[in-house]
Enzyme design. Structure first.
Site, PDB file in Angstrom:
ATOM      1  N   HIS A  93       0.721  -1.016   0.118  1.00 43.44           N
ATOM      2  CA  HIS A  93       0.341  -0.097   0.023  1.00 43.44           C
ATOM      3  C   HIS A  93       0.937   1.326  -0.466  1.00 43.44           C
ATOM      4  O   HIS A  93       0.529   1.971  -0.496  1.00 43.44           O
ATOM      5  CB  HIS A  93      -0.848   0.360   0.727  1.00 43.44           C
ATOM      6  N   GLY A 141      -9.441  -4.935  -0.275  1.00 46.32           N
ATOM      7  CA  GLY A 141      -9.567  -4.203  -0.869  1.00 46.32           C
ATOM      8  C   GLY A 141      -8.826  -4.306  -2.365  1.00 46.32           C
ATOM      9  O   GLY A 141      -8.413  -5.225  -3.092  1.00 46.32           O
ATOM     10  N   PHE A 143      -6.205  -4.112  -4.635  1.00 44.14           N
ATOM     11  CA  PHE A 143      -4.937  -5.338  -5.064  1.00 44.14           C
ATOM     12  C   PHE A 143      -5.727  -6.584  -4.837  1.00 44.14           C
ATOM     13  O   PHE A 143      -5.353  -7.597  -5.282  1.00 44.14           O
ATOM     14  CB  PHE A 143      -3.594  -5.495  -3.530  1.00 44.14           C
ATOM     15  N   GLY A 144      -5.730  -6.479  -3.334  1.00 48.14           N
ATOM     16  CA  GLY A 144      -6.420  -8.461  -3.412  1.00 48.14           C
ATOM     17  C   GLY A 144      -7.386  -8.805  -4.523  1.00 48.14           C
ATOM     18  O   GLY A 144      -7.090 -10.398  -5.179  1.00 48.14           O
TER      19      GLY A 144
END
Length: 364
Positions: A93, A141, A143-144
């Site tokens: 992040h 979020g 990226f997941g």
């Protein structure tokens, strides 16, 4: 006149006591140093609370005010805006923030490579990644979601054959409610939650293993600062790191006492579930608090593979070990340099500022 003063003058005469109180409160400046956690206070924040409860921050001249967030996504913007100078964020992040033009600086590590993956109840019949077909997959979020879809592409699984659902950090509750069949979580947190609350065996498909990354460093939790705050307050950064160095050492050396300080500060954590999470977290507390060069390199390359960074920049520009305290040196020099039976000439190491060096023959 500020906007606050203008609004106040519309409702209160300039000579009124109310107006004077409002204007004077506008000029108030706290002496506290706010620190924003990456989620609600939980067992993996123990070293911070130990240092606070033991008074080690105050010894450094820091009156630390620990703040919690209900949405981890808010932390990046709050730190980036400078509303709060210090906090916690995951490695991946921090790079995402940089890509958006938000300058953050990682100056130490709290949690080192906690295994992250798709957790699930055994009754869901998910044994391999291909078993997500026909299932609902929860993610934290952006990226997941990208990681799950990228793994599906690697495995030749059509994206329309499963459904992704954003559940944030509350994947355990989402699984228990039947909203998803599996979801992204930490082995030392959500996996433990699901084991305790589901009353059945729980499995996990580790993302680092599915991608053959060699580390779970994309979810390492870093001590981070707004870049401007970092450069303007070196004495605060140095004092903060000395205090958390002591808090980390105490947590590792005296876990029962450390947990006592944590539950004193956060009574809601004083139960079997959170104690299990604390015990499972112990192996992942960073021993030396250092950013690891290799990890930042791998995370940067992984982000490029996922095509989630629009701008080209040096991933090593967002971290430093300049303020990490030394762990201390032995009182006595060894009789035989390198130790008995160790041929130093056969151990050629590579690595830079990471403090985590590997043999050249083992380098990735």
């Amino acid at each position: 006149m500020t906007m606050f003063s203008k609004v106040a003058s519309r409702f209160f005469p300039a000579s009124s006591a109310a107006a004077r109180r409002l204007v004077s409160s506008e000029a108030f400046k706290t002496t506290k140093t706010p620190f924003l956690l990456n989620w609600y206070a939980n067992p993996y924040h123990t070293p911070i609370f130990v240092a606070k409860e033991k008074g080690w921050f105050k010894e450094e001249g820091i009156d630390l005010a620990v703040l919690e967030t209900t949405d981890p996504s808010d932390v990046t913007e709050i730190l980036g805006d400078g509303a709060v100078g210090l906090g916690l964020k995951a490695t991946i992040h921090i790079l995402a923030a940089k890509d958006k033009g938000i300058d953050l600086m990682s100056f130490g590590t709290l949690l080192d490579e906690p295994p992250t993956g798709l957790i699930h109840k055994k009754s869901s019949n998910i044994n391999t990644f291909s078993d997500i077909v026909g299932k609902k997959v929860g993610y934290i979020g952006h990226f997941g979601k990208v990681m799950v879809e990228d793994m599906a592409k690697q495995a030749g699984i059509p994206l329309g054959s499963f459904e992704t659902v954003r559940v944030g950090m509350n994947v355990t509750a989402a699984i228990l409610r039947g909203e998803v069949d599996t979801g992204v979580g930490f082995t030392n947190f959500q996996r433990i939650e699901l084991e305790e609350l589901a009353g059945e065996e729980v499995g996990m498909l580790r993302i680092d293993e599915l991608n053959d990354l060699g580390c779970c460093c994309f979810c390492s939790v870093q001590y981070v600062a707004n870049a401007k705050y970092f450069h303007e307050n070196p004495e605060v950064i140095a004092g903060f790191m000395r205090a958390v160095r002591r808090g980390t050492d105490y947590t590792i050396e005296h876990p029962d006492k450390a947990w006592g300080f944590m539950t004193k500060a956060n009574p809601r954590l004083d139960n079997k579930l959170y104690r299990r999470i604390f015990d499972r977290t112990m192996p992942y507390f960073s021993r030396d608090l250092r950013n690891v060069d290799r990890d930042w390199e791998k995370v940067g390359q992984f982000c490029k593979h996922l095509d989630v960074l629009e701008n080209d920049f040096d991933q090593h520009s967002v971290w430093t070990n300049d303020f990490v305290p030394e762990m201390g040196k032995p009182t006595n020099e060894p009789i035989t340099p390198g130790g008995v039976g160790i041929d130093l000439s056969k151990n050629k190491f590579i690595g830079g500022d990471s403090g985590s060096k590997v043999k050249a023959s083992q380098a990735l």
